[in-house]
Design a protein around this motif. Structure first.
Motif, PDB file in Angstrom:
ATOM      1  N   VAL A 182       0.464  -0.816  -0.115  1.00 47.53           N
ATOM      2  CA  VAL A 182      -0.102   0.346   0.378  1.00 47.53           C
ATOM      3  C   VAL A 182       0.844   1.583  -0.263  1.00 47.53           C
ATOM      4  O   VAL A 182       1.560   1.878   0.658  1.00 47.53           O
ATOM      5  N   VAL A 183       0.776   2.356  -0.663  1.00 52.75           N
ATOM      6  CA  VAL A 183       1.469   3.572  -1.162  1.00 52.75           C
ATOM      7  C   VAL A 183       0.605   4.347  -0.705  1.00 52.75           C
ATOM      8  O   VAL A 183      -0.136   5.115  -1.417  1.00 52.75           O
ATOM      9  N   ALA A 193      -4.763  -1.082   4.579  1.00 53.59           N
ATOM     10  CA  ALA A 193      -3.976  -1.317   4.789  1.00 53.59           C
ATOM     11  C   ALA A 193      -4.272  -2.330   5.925  1.00 53.59           C
ATOM     12  O   ALA A 193      -4.270  -3.758   6.028  1.00 53.59           O
ATOM     13  N   SER A 194      -5.487  -2.068   7.052  1.00 53.43           N
ATOM     14  CA  SER A 194      -5.572  -2.501   8.168  1.00 53.43           C
ATOM     15  C   SER A 194      -6.781  -3.661   7.399  1.00 53.43           C
ATOM     16  O   SER A 194      -6.331  -4.848   8.220  1.00 53.43           O
ATOM     17  N   ILE A 204       2.363  -4.581   3.561  1.00 58.90           N
ATOM     18  CA  ILE A 204       3.339  -3.274   3.893  1.00 58.90           C
ATOM     19  C   ILE A 204       3.021  -2.316   3.142  1.00 58.90           C
ATOM     20  O   ILE A 204       2.001  -1.957   2.151  1.00 58.90           O
ATOM     21  N   LEU A 205       3.147  -1.159   3.943  1.00 58.97           N
ATOM     22  CA  LEU A 205       2.747   0.111   4.324  1.00 58.97           C
ATOM     23  C   LEU A 205       4.271   1.086   3.798  1.00 58.97           C
ATOM     24  O   LEU A 205       5.209   1.017   4.463  1.00 58.97           O
ATOM     25  N   LEU A 206       3.441   1.898   2.840  1.00 57.19           N
ATOM     26  CA  LEU A 206       4.743   2.617   2.763  1.00 57.19           C
ATOM     27  C   LEU A 206       4.844   4.066   2.529  1.00 57.19           C
ATOM     28  O   LEU A 206       3.025   4.721   2.056  1.00 57.19           O
ATOM     29  N   LEU A 270      -1.779  -1.020  -3.994  1.00 59.01           N
ATOM     30  CA  LEU A 270      -2.227  -0.139  -3.852  1.00 59.01           C
ATOM     31  C   LEU A 270      -2.482   1.095  -4.080  1.00 59.01           C
ATOM     32  O   LEU A 270      -1.146   1.682  -2.937  1.00 59.01           O
ATOM     33  N   ILE A 271      -1.886   2.281  -5.059  1.00 54.26           N
ATOM     34  CA  ILE A 271      -2.326   3.697  -5.082  1.00 54.26           C
ATOM     35  C   ILE A 271      -2.987   4.128  -4.522  1.00 54.26           C
ATOM     36  O   ILE A 271      -4.252   4.177  -4.623  1.00 54.26           O
TER      37      ILE A 271
END
Length: 474
Positions: A182-183, A193-194, A204-206, A270-271
């Motif tokens: 997830v971006v 994300a959750s 993975i969260l950026l 995911l953007i």
């Protein structure tokens, strides 16, 4: 006395448009409600936003409860998530709500629902290319644009690759990605994300920053909570490039404050970088309506620079992309057009994030109060000291209340169980300029989570019962 009936066109039948149409009809206007068949009644909120994500959120809650069932003395073996069944339930909920809204609209004889694509010819004329092939020209007194927003992509290299998706794409997928990158860590990014972590994805969260509009204490607390759930969180970082490697995607990301890169690999990317106004095909340039990438420019009454044409909700440049705010703007505009002096306070509206644990806030953050030079005090009550939270097994988080020097409540910030339901007592208090004493003399039921709000508020005057005795103030 003879009163001329107004004819008003509403373009878009999302939570801004259909609410505006119903309120206008209640006040006696003839309403033409125009919605493209591409999305249908309910707009993004019902079809691709609020409602679909919350049905998934409920699944994630249930999955989380099952995983932790031994805490409640229950052993569960061999459960799994059926992606197809998940889609079917989501569609069932959406269709039931859509049918309900359609029935509401049909109950008003003075609303005509038109399926088609609308274009503005001039301030009193709408052209509609109907889904049945017919073209209609409709003469009106006023026009309300409520076409909403759609996901936007970043300029990151590789965003056009297969497997790089928007929130719309993700909600259409029956399979749960094994690894989801997830971006972006705004509301959309944190929620997905959750949710997908709860549904079983390795997430993975950026994030360049976390929930930028939330109180700093909440922002700092949510990150370790997400990590504890198993989400890999990278903060202060931006995606630089996405590379296709077989059936996987590799994201190269660079830290903003240090010369270091990170590479992560996943099945889908995911953007979640935000949403942009839907204005294509409206002929704004032809009519001379001013707009930018932020949306259609409006004044305090949500009127565009062209007299008689209004824009409400996500499509305008007010910058509050929330369904409930769009609805409020729609009611405001219709009441103004029909001669009622309306009121709206866009400084007070609940912000809700459906993650685990939930996050909600209303009013000023501590940072905003300091920027405005407002003298304030704050009090915080932990859910770990609340009986109902203990029975739920959900003790993470707190309720924080801010009050000014006159004891008037100016901000409420919640992270924890049912935050998005609890926030409305805070919204009611701030919108009606209530103070600590008003809350103090309101009896809160026991055992409930709402007691935590009462305790946090009483703490502002050192009167909280279930907090340790406060130290003497110097």
């Amino acid at each position: 006395m003879f009163t001329l009936v107004k004819n008003i066109a509403v373009i878009g039948a999302g939570p801004g448009g259909y609410v505006a149409a119903i309120r206008g009809a209640q006040l006696g206007a003839n309403i033409y409600l125009i919605e493209s068949g591409k999305q249908g009644i309910g707009g993004t909120c019902l079809n691709r936003g609020c409602i679909p994500t919350k049905t998934y959120f409920r699944n994630a809650e249930i999955m989380s409860t099952i995983k932790n069932s031994e805490e409640f003395g229950i052993t569960v073996d061999g459960f799994h998530l059926d992606g197809k069944a998940l889609q079917e339930r989501k569609n069932k909920v959406v269709n039931q709500l859509k049918g309900g809204i359609e029935s509401l609209i049909k109950s008003y004889d003075n609303i005509e629902l038109i399926s088609g694509k609308a274009s503005i010819k001039d301030k009193n004329t709408i052209m509609v290319q109907c889904d049945n092939g017919e073209e209609r020209e409709i003469s009106v007194d006023n026009i309300v644009i409520a076409t909403g927003s759609e996901p936007t992509m970043t300029e990151t290299k590789g965003v056009d690759l297969e497997g790089v998706i928007t929130s719309d794409d993700l909600l259409d997928m029956e399979e749960i990605p094994e690894t989801l990158i997830v971006v972006g860590a705004g509301v959309i990014g944190v929620e997905f994300a959750s949710i997908y972590n709860g549904l079983g994805s390795n997430v993975i969260l950026l994030a360049s920053r976390m929930l930028k509009n939330a109180d700093m204490e909440v922002r700092k607390r949510i990150t370790p909570y997400l990590k504890r759930q198993g989400i890999d969180v990278y903060m202060d970082i931006r995606a630089k490039e996405i590379i296709k490697e077989g059936d996987k995607l590799r994201v190269v990301a660079k830290y903003k404050t240090k010369d270091k890169e990170v590479e992560v690999v996943g099945d889908k990317v995911l953007i979640a970088s935000g949403r942009g106004a839907v204005v294509e095909g409206l002929n704004l340039d032809g009519v001379g309506i001013e707009y930018t990438h932020k949306g259609i420019h409006v004044n305090d009454d949500f009127e565009t620079n062209v007299e008689g044409i209004y824009a409400i909700g996500d499509v305008n440049d007010v910058g509050i992309q929330l369904a409930h705010v769009a609805s409020s703007q729609g009611v405001y505009v219709m009441e103004k057009l029909m001669g009622i002096k309306p009121e709206i306070n866009l400084d007070v509206y609940p912000n809700c994030v459906f993650c685990l644990p939930e996050v909600a806030h209303v009013g000023l953050t501590e940072e905003e109060a300091k920027e405005k030079g407002i003298e304030f005090k704050s009090s915080k009550f932990l859910f770990g000291a609340n009986g109902k939270a203990l029975t739920l097994g959900e003790t993470d988080g707190f309720i924080k209340v801010l009050a000014d020097e006159n004891n008037k409540i100016i901000g409420v910030h919640i992270i924890g169980p049912h935050a998005n339901d609890l926030i409305h007592e805070g919204a009611l208090a701030i919108a009606n300029e209530l103070n600590v004493e008003h809350i103090a003399k309101t009896i809160h039921a026991h055992p409930t989570l709402s007691e935590a709000f009462a305790e946090a508020t009483l703490g502002l005057n050192d009167q909280a019962i279930h907090m340790a005795k406060p130290r003497k103030r110097r």
